[in-house]
Enzyme design. Sequence first.
Site, short mmCIF file in Angstrom:
data_model
loop_
_atom_site.label_atom_id
_atom_site.label_comp_id
_atom_site.label_asym_id
_atom_site.label_seq_id
_atom_site.Cartn_x
_atom_site.Cartn_y
_atom_site.Cartn_z
N CYS A 77 5.55 10.79 5.56
CA CYS A 77 6.21 9.48 5.68
C CYS A 77 6.19 8.71 4.37
O CYS A 77 6.68 7.58 4.31
CB CYS A 77 5.56 8.65 6.79
N HIS B 91 7.67 -5.36 -8.76
CA HIS B 91 8.34 -5.91 -7.57
C HIS B 91 9.85 -5.93 -7.77
O HIS B 91 10.62 -5.68 -6.83
CB HIS B 91 7.84 -7.33 -7.28
N GLU C 132 -3.81 10.32 3.69
CA GLU C 132 -3.49 9.61 2.45
C GLU C 132 -4.69 9.51 1.51
O GLU C 132 -4.63 8.83 0.48
CB GLU C 132 -2.93 8.22 2.75
N ASN D 277 2.27 8.21 -1.08
CA ASN D 277 2.08 7.18 -2.11
C ASN D 277 0.60 7.02 -2.43
O ASN D 277 0.18 7.10 -3.59
CB ASN D 277 2.65 5.84 -1.63
N ASP D 278 -0.21 6.77 -1.40
CA ASP D 278 -1.64 6.61 -1.63
C ASP D 278 -2.32 7.93 -1.94
O ASP D 278 -3.25 7.97 -2.75
CB ASP D 278 -2.31 5.95 -0.42
N ARG E 24 2.06 2.50 13.00
CA ARG E 24 0.80 2.52 12.25
C ARG E 24 0.02 1.26 12.55
O ARG E 24 0.57 0.15 12.52
CB ARG E 24 1.08 2.62 10.75
N ARG F 282 5.63 -0.05 10.17
CA ARG F 282 4.53 -0.69 9.44
C ARG F 282 4.15 -1.99 10.14
O ARG F 282 4.71 -3.05 9.86
CB ARG F 282 4.95 -0.95 8.00
N ARG G 140 -0.75 3.20 -8.91
CA ARG G 140 0.71 3.40 -8.96
C ARG G 140 1.47 2.13 -9.31
O ARG G 140 2.67 2.18 -9.54
CB ARG G 140 1.22 3.99 -7.64
#
Length: 547
Positions: free
Chosen positions: A503, A189, A432, A455-456, A333, A297, A466
């Site tokens: 994206c 984070h 994804e 990412n996914d 989304r 998002r 990840r």
Amino acid sequence: MKKYTGNSIYNAIAIGKVSLFKHCRGKVKRIRVDDPEAEKIRLEKAKEQSINQLREIYNKALKEVGEPNAWIFEIHMMLINDTDYNESLVNIIDSQSVNAEYAVSVTADNFAAMFGAMEDSYMKARAADVKDISDRIINNLILGGNECALFKEENVIVCADDLAPSETILLDKSKVLGFVTAYGSVNSHTAILARNMNIPAVMGVGEEFLKEIKDGDRFIVDGFSGEVYIDPDSETTERLTQKQNEEEEKRRFHQNLKGKENITLDGKEIDIFANIEGTENIGAVLLNDAGGIGLFRSEFLYLDRHDYPTEEEQFNVYKKVLESMAGKKVIIRTLDAGADKQADYFHIGREENPALGCRAIRFCLSRPDIFKTQLRALYRASAYGNLGIMFPMITSVEELTEIFDICKDVKKELKSQGKEYSEDTEVGVMIETPAAAIISDLLAPLVDFFSVGTNDLTQYTLACDRQNPTVERFCAPHHKAILRLIAMTAENAHKNGIRIGICGELGADISLTEEFLRIGIDELSVAPGMVLKIRDRVRNIDLSKSE
């Protein structure tokens, strides 16, 4: 001169003097007390102070790094009120007749050890969160709610063993040139916050580094290579100062690209859109001259609260975004709940592997009432702009069939109620999962567009979490399997006459921009601050030349 190497977090260079970070952590002693009830009152007051402080930090994070990165502080507020955590605190005070500080310290150690021993990476991450909130409560018990001064110097490079998310977000960007830590992961984070705060940073340089530095040392952080220099020699200083000046010149040059086309030297034009988390980011989209919003998002409308947002609340947010973009494309989304995006009122329950559990479209299809509320708000908002609705985590044609049936019902209801919506609203899916890429030839005839969530797609294709630092070196986003899946999907999209965008984070990877254009990507959607950099790269590519 001494050089250390760690993991680059943000690509920029910082040159300045060291300021050693002093953690605001009170020293805890075990004290026997005669009045446990008084200790519990002290504890409740400290918890309340902590929640108020975290709320302020959350609001600061919202402004600086957006909702998807601020949500961690919402999690921290919920952890403070966690039933098991609080039962442990009270039990230790009552059974041992000890001071509240000691009860918090012991509970923190016990819970951190418990979470740290779990195999699931999401639960492992909670160990650091428990330590962070516990340190805050302890400080409020000892210091009476007075915040520690982090540092007073200006234009410094902060060096520390590690930084908690709350410590990172409180760094004054006007004073901090960069930061370096001995420990920490590029997927933590803290790293995510640093990237979004545009702070040159290197993490994980090793504990030996801390023994070699002191306040006031001359220092250079090379956020491109992950190298840090203590007392750099004149040659190194000159080389990296020149690189720093070149990067600043590039930034100024990029500002001159506003209003220019996203077109290659040989005439291929693509769209460059922006990813955002909330209406407060619209200004950054317009400021950086993005052609539209490629990913809004919506799940972050759901996280900062204790119940589901109403149809009217959602409608007003979506309407504001569409009106603000004045006819430019806005792709929203649908709710991507689950995995690392949790709220107590979702009632998802504990899962062995949340990333493979009831998340995104699976959650929505299992809660059709919640899904229909969002779809009603989206379709109503479609009358006010150029809307695209995108469904995440698709793995089958059957899921799309079920989704479209619900969409038909929603539109039929709206029409019967006399509520306006646009019949031209496009629908698309996120690619994804490997399943979606492999059956993209079957999905493409059913939708208006694809958008690749890299990412996914990366973590599912490579079987790598990840967010788990122990498998970081195996989670290779440039892996040929990822690029082949994207190329296959692009080919199937174009065979069926639909557009395809990216994206995910790879969309902002300038080293891949040319390859993406060559395989037929029509749109790149990136963080607002990357729009002009990607435009610059596109305008310097000649696809007529052999690869």
